[in-house]
Design a protein around this motif. Structure first.
Motif, PDB file in Angstrom:
ATOM      1  N   THR A  93       0.793  -0.933  -0.073  1.00  0.00           N
ATOM      2  CA  THR A  93       0.153  -0.232  -0.117  1.00  0.00           C
ATOM      3  C   THR A  93       0.853   1.464   0.126  1.00  0.00           C
ATOM      4  O   THR A  93       0.563   2.477  -0.721  1.00  0.00           O
ATOM      5  CB  THR A  93      -0.997   0.012   1.760  1.00  0.00           C
ATOM      6  OG1 THR A  93      -1.566  -0.790   1.033  1.00  0.00           O
ATOM      7  CG2 THR A  93      -2.073   1.380   1.026  1.00  0.00           C
ATOM      8  N   ASN A 136      -4.231  -2.589   0.843  1.00  0.00           N
ATOM      9  CA  ASN A 136      -4.363  -3.534  -0.721  1.00  0.00           C
ATOM     10  C   ASN A 136      -5.199  -4.720  -0.413  1.00  0.00           C
ATOM     11  O   ASN A 136      -5.424  -5.701  -1.631  1.00  0.00           O
ATOM     12  CB  ASN A 136      -3.340  -3.894  -1.418  1.00  0.00           C
ATOM     13  CG  ASN A 136      -2.641  -4.722  -0.562  1.00  0.00           C
ATOM     14  OD1 ASN A 136      -2.063  -4.098   0.159  1.00  0.00           O
ATOM     15  ND2 ASN A 136      -1.697  -5.784  -1.525  1.00  0.00           N
ATOM     16  N   VAL A 177      -6.791   0.318  -2.636  1.00  0.00           N
ATOM     17  CA  VAL A 177      -6.422   0.401  -3.945  1.00  0.00           C
ATOM     18  C   VAL A 177      -5.591  -0.494  -4.387  1.00  0.00           C
ATOM     19  O   VAL A 177      -4.389  -1.549  -3.830  1.00  0.00           O
ATOM     20  CB  VAL A 177      -4.800   1.362  -2.779  1.00  0.00           C
ATOM     21  CG1 VAL A 177      -4.208   1.167  -3.930  1.00  0.00           C
ATOM     22  CG2 VAL A 177      -6.306   1.994  -2.023  1.00  0.00           C
ATOM     23  N   LYS A 187     -13.695   1.573  -4.226  1.00  0.00           N
ATOM     24  CA  LYS A 187     -12.055   1.307  -4.787  1.00  0.00           C
ATOM     25  C   LYS A 187     -11.710   1.810  -5.570  1.00  0.00           C
ATOM     26  O   LYS A 187     -12.208   2.980  -6.240  1.00  0.00           O
ATOM     27  CB  LYS A 187     -12.898   0.347  -5.046  1.00  0.00           C
ATOM     28  CG  LYS A 187     -11.583  -0.696  -5.752  1.00  0.00           C
ATOM     29  CD  LYS A 187     -11.767  -1.474  -7.167  1.00  0.00           C
ATOM     30  CE  LYS A 187     -10.800  -2.276  -7.836  1.00  0.00           C
ATOM     31  NZ  LYS A 187     -11.827  -3.398  -7.991  1.00  0.00           N
ATOM     32  N   GLU A 236      -8.328   3.435  -7.892  1.00  0.00           N
ATOM     33  CA  GLU A 236      -6.939   2.557  -8.557  1.00  0.00           C
ATOM     34  C   GLU A 236      -5.446   3.124  -8.101  1.00  0.00           C
ATOM     35  O   GLU A 236      -4.428   2.656  -8.490  1.00  0.00           O
ATOM     36  CB  GLU A 236      -7.335   2.871 -10.321  1.00  0.00           C
ATOM     37  CG  GLU A 236      -8.272   2.255 -11.403  1.00  0.00           C
ATOM     38  CD  GLU A 236      -8.435   0.714 -10.728  1.00  0.00           C
ATOM     39  OE1 GLU A 236      -7.369   0.114 -10.508  1.00  0.00           O
ATOM     40  OE2 GLU A 236      -9.569   0.472  -9.966  1.00  0.00           O
ATOM     41  N   ARG A 237      -5.565   3.968  -7.863  1.00  0.00           N
ATOM     42  CA  ARG A 237      -4.368   4.541  -6.895  1.00  0.00           C
ATOM     43  C   ARG A 237      -4.052   5.809  -6.069  1.00  0.00           C
ATOM     44  O   ARG A 237      -5.447   6.224  -5.334  1.00  0.00           O
ATOM     45  CB  ARG A 237      -3.262   5.335  -7.882  1.00  0.00           C
ATOM     46  CG  ARG A 237      -4.559   6.708  -8.783  1.00  0.00           C
ATOM     47  CD  ARG A 237      -3.531   7.343 -10.076  1.00  0.00           C
ATOM     48  NE  ARG A 237      -4.709   8.260 -10.820  1.00  0.00           N
ATOM     49  CZ  ARG A 237      -4.374   9.712  -9.798  1.00  0.00           C
ATOM     50  NH1 ARG A 237      -3.525  10.054  -9.289  1.00  0.00           N
ATOM     51  NH2 ARG A 237      -4.940  10.695 -10.527  1.00  0.00           N
ATOM     52  N   LEU A 238      -3.388   5.599  -4.805  1.00  0.00           N
ATOM     53  CA  LEU A 238      -3.417   6.183  -3.847  1.00  0.00           C
ATOM     54  C   LEU A 238      -3.811   7.879  -3.937  1.00  0.00           C
ATOM     55  O   LEU A 238      -4.401   8.733  -3.321  1.00  0.00           O
ATOM     56  CB  LEU A 238      -1.690   6.393  -2.737  1.00  0.00           C
ATOM     57  CG  LEU A 238      -2.082   6.241  -1.334  1.00  0.00           C
ATOM     58  CD1 LEU A 238      -3.270   5.468  -0.775  1.00  0.00           C
ATOM     59  CD2 LEU A 238      -0.982   6.473  -1.008  1.00  0.00           C
ATOM     60  N   LEU A 276      -7.329   8.895  -2.965  1.00  0.00           N
ATOM     61  CA  LEU A 276      -7.159   8.933  -2.040  1.00  0.00           C
ATOM     62  C   LEU A 276      -8.612  11.096  -1.434  1.00  0.00           C
ATOM     63  O   LEU A 276      -9.454  10.899  -0.870  1.00  0.00           O
ATOM     64  CB  LEU A 276      -6.914   8.291  -0.909  1.00  0.00           C
ATOM     65  CG  LEU A 276      -7.298   9.072   0.878  1.00  0.00           C
ATOM     66  CD1 LEU A 276      -8.251   7.415   0.349  1.00  0.00           C
ATOM     67  CD2 LEU A 276      -6.416   8.153   1.451  1.00  0.00           C
TER      68      LEU A 276
END
Length: 234
Positions: free
Chosen positions: A16, A178, A197, A219, A221-223, A226
């Motif tokens: 993560t 993750n 993630v 959900k 796809e990339r941090l 957020l």
């Protein structure tokens, strides 16, 4: 619920915040090569996974348990005739894992920096105590976290305990990670938000179905996405 009501954000560590599983995969490939005279690689991997499952209750999660499972598997596959040189190489690979440089994942530092002044950030990870402390120190991310919790397992009880102690309770907390099995499903069961993630490599024992019907499941796809999720809660 408004964004202000969210007080605490928990982050998983391995895969993560930084790379982890890829090093286990490389080590497993080397391990199957070591035993290639005794069994096919697929068979070795299957026997290793079975040993890991058995040993979780004894050794917990992490590199030391993985190393012991490799040794156990080597003994089983060779019917007790594994050469001492192979055992020595297995131990060497375990030590290599424990000293591998930390590779931070994309957008991690920027995301933590943007959130640290507004929320209580908690690192919640499982695995070997010394290894996780080492990786956190080498990552340079430690100053972003208000607390660090290295636990033996992640359950709803774990998250209720941590988020009740840090912040305003699990209902005002979010867990980011993750692993659906360890980071998301139990956090949602505790009453928190769970933000999944995905990582391209996830240990097979961490696979469960996405809780898509849960109101607090998210959900990304990339941090870097957020902050958008947090903003949308208001």
């Amino acid at each position: 619920m408004t964004t202000r009501m969210l007080t605490t954000i928990g982050f998983d560590a391995d895969d993560t915040l930084w790379q982890n599983e890829q090093f286990y995969r490389l080590t497993e490939t080397h391990f199957t090569d070591l035993l290639s005279d005794y069994a096919e690689g697929k068979v070795v991997s299957e026997r290793l996974l079975a040993a890991e499952k058995r040993n979780l209750q004894h050794y917990g999660f992490g590199i030391k348990g993985f190393t012991l499972s490799m040794i156990e598997t080597a003994i089983e596959i060779t019917e007790g005739n594994v050469p001492a040189s192979v055992i020595a190489q297995i131990l060497d690979t375990g030590r290599d894992l424990l000293s591998h440089p930390v590779e931070t994942l994309p957008e991690v530092r920027e995301t933590l920096a943007a959130l640290a002044d507004h929320y209580l950030l908690v690192l919640i990870t499982k695995g070997d105590l010394f290894d996780q402390e080492r990786k956190l120190a080498q990552s340079g991310l430690g100053d972003f976290f208000h607390a660090v919790e290295i636990v033996s397992d992640k359950t709803a009880v774990t998250y209720r305990r941590i988020f009740s102690k840090i912040g305003g309770g699990p209902e005002r907390a979010m867990m980011v990670g993750n692993s659906l099995k360890s980071d998301i499903v139990p956090a949602i069961a505790a009453g928190s938000y769970g933000v999944f993630v995905p990582h391209e490599l996830t240990w097979v024992l961490e696979h469960v179905e996405e809780p898509t019907e849960a109101p607090r499941f998210r959900k990304i796809e990339r941090l870097g996405e957020l902050r958008g999720v947090i903003d949308s809660l208001g």
